[in-house]
Design a protein around this motif. Structure first.
Motif, short mmCIF file in Angstrom:
data_model
loop_
_atom_site.label_atom_id
_atom_site.label_comp_id
_atom_site.label_asym_id
_atom_site.label_seq_id
_atom_site.Cartn_x
_atom_site.Cartn_y
_atom_site.Cartn_z
N ALA A 20 6.22 6.85 2.68
CA ALA A 20 7.05 6.12 3.89
C ALA A 20 7.04 4.82 3.31
O ALA A 20 6.21 4.40 2.47
N PRO A 21 8.00 3.97 3.82
CA PRO A 21 8.43 2.74 3.42
C PRO A 21 7.33 1.82 4.47
O PRO A 21 7.71 1.45 5.42
N ILE A 22 6.34 1.61 3.88
CA ILE A 22 5.48 0.63 4.48
C ILE A 22 5.00 -0.41 3.66
O ILE A 22 4.75 -0.46 2.46
N GLY A 23 4.87 -1.62 4.31
CA GLY A 23 4.73 -2.90 3.56
C GLY A 23 4.30 -3.89 4.36
O GLY A 23 4.81 -4.05 5.55
N ILE A 24 3.83 -4.76 3.68
CA ILE A 24 3.59 -6.22 4.45
C ILE A 24 3.94 -7.34 3.42
O ILE A 24 3.81 -7.38 2.37
N GLU A 25 4.60 -8.39 4.21
CA GLU A 25 5.11 -9.49 3.41
C GLU A 25 4.28 -10.76 3.88
O GLU A 25 4.29 -10.91 5.27
N THR A 26 3.62 -11.32 3.30
CA THR A 26 2.67 -12.70 3.75
C THR A 26 3.12 -13.87 2.54
O THR A 26 3.67 -13.75 1.75
N SER A 27 2.32 -14.86 2.94
CA SER A 27 2.75 -16.24 2.03
C SER A 27 2.01 -15.95 0.93
O SER A 27 2.16 -16.81 -0.24
N ALA A 28 0.92 -15.12 0.78
CA ALA A 28 -0.15 -14.72 -0.54
C ALA A 28 0.59 -13.81 -1.24
O ALA A 28 0.47 -13.94 -2.41
N ALA A 29 1.28 -12.65 -0.64
CA ALA A 29 1.73 -11.83 -1.40
C ALA A 29 2.86 -10.88 -0.73
O ALA A 29 2.88 -10.95 0.55
N ASP A 30 3.79 -10.35 -1.55
CA ASP A 30 4.70 -9.41 -0.86
C ASP A 30 4.34 -8.03 -1.31
O ASP A 30 4.40 -7.52 -2.41
N LEU A 31 3.93 -7.40 -0.38
CA LEU A 31 3.55 -5.76 -0.39
C LEU A 31 4.37 -4.98 0.03
O LEU A 31 4.16 -3.83 0.51
N THR A 32 5.88 -5.33 -0.07
CA THR A 32 6.92 -4.35 0.63
C THR A 32 7.45 -3.67 -0.42
O THR A 32 8.21 -2.57 -0.04
N LYS A 33 7.33 -3.77 -1.93
CA LYS A 33 7.96 -2.84 -2.74
C LYS A 33 7.05 -2.74 -4.08
O LYS A 33 6.24 -3.87 -4.20
N ASP A 34 7.45 -2.07 -5.00
CA ASP A 34 6.66 -2.14 -6.31
C ASP A 34 5.07 -1.96 -6.26
O ASP A 34 4.50 -2.38 -7.11
N LEU A 35 4.64 -1.15 -5.11
CA LEU A 35 3.29 -0.86 -5.34
C LEU A 35 2.84 0.28 -6.14
O LEU A 35 3.54 1.28 -5.72
N ALA A 36 1.83 0.55 -6.62
CA ALA A 36 1.05 1.48 -7.20
C ALA A 36 -0.21 1.64 -6.97
O ALA A 36 -1.06 0.95 -6.83
N PHE A 37 -0.58 3.15 -6.73
CA PHE A 37 -1.72 3.37 -6.09
C PHE A 37 -2.82 3.18 -7.29
O PHE A 37 -2.52 3.82 -8.39
N THR A 38 -4.01 2.51 -7.20
CA THR A 38 -4.84 2.36 -8.15
C THR A 38 -6.31 2.88 -8.01
O THR A 38 -7.02 3.29 -8.95
N GLY A 39 -6.59 3.47 -6.67
CA GLY A 39 -7.80 3.93 -6.57
C GLY A 39 -8.18 4.34 -4.90
O GLY A 39 -7.33 3.85 -4.16
N ARG A 40 -9.29 4.91 -4.75
CA ARG A 40 -9.58 5.47 -3.63
C ARG A 40 -11.15 5.27 -3.65
O ARG A 40 -11.87 5.82 -4.59
N LEU A 41 -11.73 4.90 -2.48
CA LEU A 41 -13.28 4.83 -2.37
C LEU A 41 -13.51 5.39 -0.88
O LEU A 41 -13.14 4.76 0.18
N ASP A 42 -14.45 6.37 -0.75
CA ASP A 42 -14.76 7.02 0.26
C ASP A 42 -16.39 6.69 0.63
O ASP A 42 -17.05 6.60 -0.50
N ARG A 43 -16.62 6.29 1.68
CA ARG A 43 -17.92 6.34 2.03
C ARG A 43 -18.35 6.83 3.48
O ARG A 43 -17.43 6.85 4.25
#
Length: 62
Positions: free
Chosen positions: A5-28
């Motif tokens: 789904a088109p999910i993203g957050i844009e802040t002054s520190a980073a633009d997380l609205t596009k070009d994201l790649a999944f790199t890992g998952r941690l379950d606990r």
């Protein structure tokens, strides 16, 4: 997992609205206890699984 789904957050520190790649998952597994203010039990315990997903973008940030 959620369907893509088109999910993203844009802040002054980073633009997380596009070009994201999944790199890992941690379950606990987490167990929490808390006091009860009413009822027959003095405390309650709950167990759940917490999942943290990691992604990177064009300019990696945390």
């Amino acid at each position: 997992m959620l369907s893509p789904a088109p999910i993203g957050i844009e802040t002054s520190a980073a633009d997380l609205t596009k070009d994201l790649a999944f790199t890992g998952r941690l379950d606990r597994t987490v167990t929490e206890s808390y006091p009860m203010t009413t009822g027959k039990k003095r405390s309650q315990q709950t167990d759940y699984t917490e999942t943290a997903l990691s992604c990177t973008g064009a300019a990696p940030s945390r």
